[in-house]
Design an enzyme around this catalytic site. Structure first.
Site, PDB file in Angstrom:
ATOM      1  N   TRP A 137      43.292  43.616  49.407  1.00 49.47           N
ATOM      2  CA  TRP A 137      42.008  42.916  49.453  1.00 49.47           C
ATOM      3  C   TRP A 137      40.944  43.773  50.129  1.00 49.47           C
ATOM      4  CZ3 TRP A 137      38.828  41.494  53.480  1.00 49.47           C
ATOM      5  CH2 TRP A 137      37.797  40.607  53.171  1.00 49.47           C
ATOM      6  N   ASP A 156      43.648  37.569  45.513  1.00 52.61           N
ATOM      7  CA  ASP A 156      44.185  37.029  46.759  1.00 52.61           C
ATOM      8  C   ASP A 156      43.107  36.377  47.619  1.00 52.61           C
ATOM      9  OD1 ASP A 156      46.912  37.829  46.397  1.00 52.61           O
ATOM     10  OD2 ASP A 156      46.288  39.889  46.778  1.00 52.61           O
ATOM     11  N   ASP A 157      41.857  36.485  47.189  1.00 52.67           N
ATOM     12  CA  ASP A 157      40.745  35.941  47.962  1.00 52.67           C
ATOM     13  C   ASP A 157      40.666  34.427  47.766  1.00 52.67           C
ATOM     14  OD1 ASP A 157      37.915  37.058  49.246  1.00 52.67           O
ATOM     15  OD2 ASP A 157      37.740  35.121  48.254  1.00 52.67           O
ATOM     16  N   LEU A 158      40.799  33.685  48.864  1.00 57.91           N
ATOM     17  CA  LEU A 158      40.810  32.230  48.780  1.00 57.91           C
ATOM     18  C   LEU A 158      39.496  31.693  48.234  1.00 57.91           C
ATOM     19  CD1 LEU A 158      42.291  29.575  49.296  1.00 57.91           C
ATOM     20  CD2 LEU A 158      41.418  29.634  51.641  1.00 57.91           C
TER      21      LEU A 158
END
Length: 207
Positions: A137, A156-158
């Protein structure tokens, strides 16, 4: 490299949900080329890891104050006393990471801006994630914001995953693997797709 306006038009053409979002947010603005060195971008990214943006910005501000208002070069960061870095607000682990980045830059293990521009995305990710404290990330943020790569999707970034959930009115956010598959349709403008998904309002309700 495609322009942000081309990316906005492309995303708006995907389906009605994307068209509505692009109309609501507006076209992605053009930005000036970034000349920030990858070393600096990575140190800044480490500072922001797991912290509120205002807190991280304050820590970085104190680091710059230590160095006359300038971002410290690798040698200067290595020479900075650990107590001073703690006083800036860096945790012990982050001090290890950022001084490790400075040492890696001095050793030639972090490419300069010109070299990084000429490297493929995955080659940079592979090289830089070998450094302590640097995950995929973090490198993806550098690729998007420093090197202005147009086709990066940080699955993977919320915030990106939650933005897609709200955009589509889903009960749960997609897994990173599922979002990666879904995002193939957004290529070659996946960086702009992420930019829009970060901006989906929390109270957004699809029609």
């Amino acid at each position: 490299m495609p322009s942000p306006s081309e990316a906005s038009q492309f995303l708006a053409s995907l389906d009605a949900d994307w068209a509505r979002l692009v109309t609501m947010i507006g076209p992605r603005p053009d930005t000036a080329p970034d000349t920030q060195e990858p070393y600096e971008a990575l140190v800044r990214a480490v500072a922001y890891q797991q912290l509120h943006g205002k807190v991280a910005a304050a820590i970085l501000g104190r680091l710059l104050e230590l160095h006359g208002g300038q971002f410290p070069a690798p040698a200067a960061l290595v020479a900075t006393d650990v107590a001073q870095l703690r006083a800036c607000g860096f945790s012990g682990r982050k001090i290890t990471y950022i001084t490790g980045l400075a040492q890696a830059a001095l050793a030639g293990n972090i490419p300069d801006h010109a070299t990084a521009l000429a490297m493929e995305d995955e080659a940079l990710i592979t090289q830089l994630t070998a450094l302590p404290g640097i995950g995929r990330w973090t490198v993806e943020m550098m690729l998007m914001h420093t090197l202005r790569r147009a086709d990066i999707l940080p699955v993977d970034d919320l915030g990106v995953r939650e933005g897609f959930r709200r955009l589509k009115g889903l009960s749960t956010a997609p897994t990173p693997r599922l979002l990666r598959d879904i995002g193939l349709a957004w290529s070659p403008h996946r960086s702009s797709a992420a930019w829009y998904l970060w901006r989906v309002p929390r109270d957004y309700l699809p029609p």
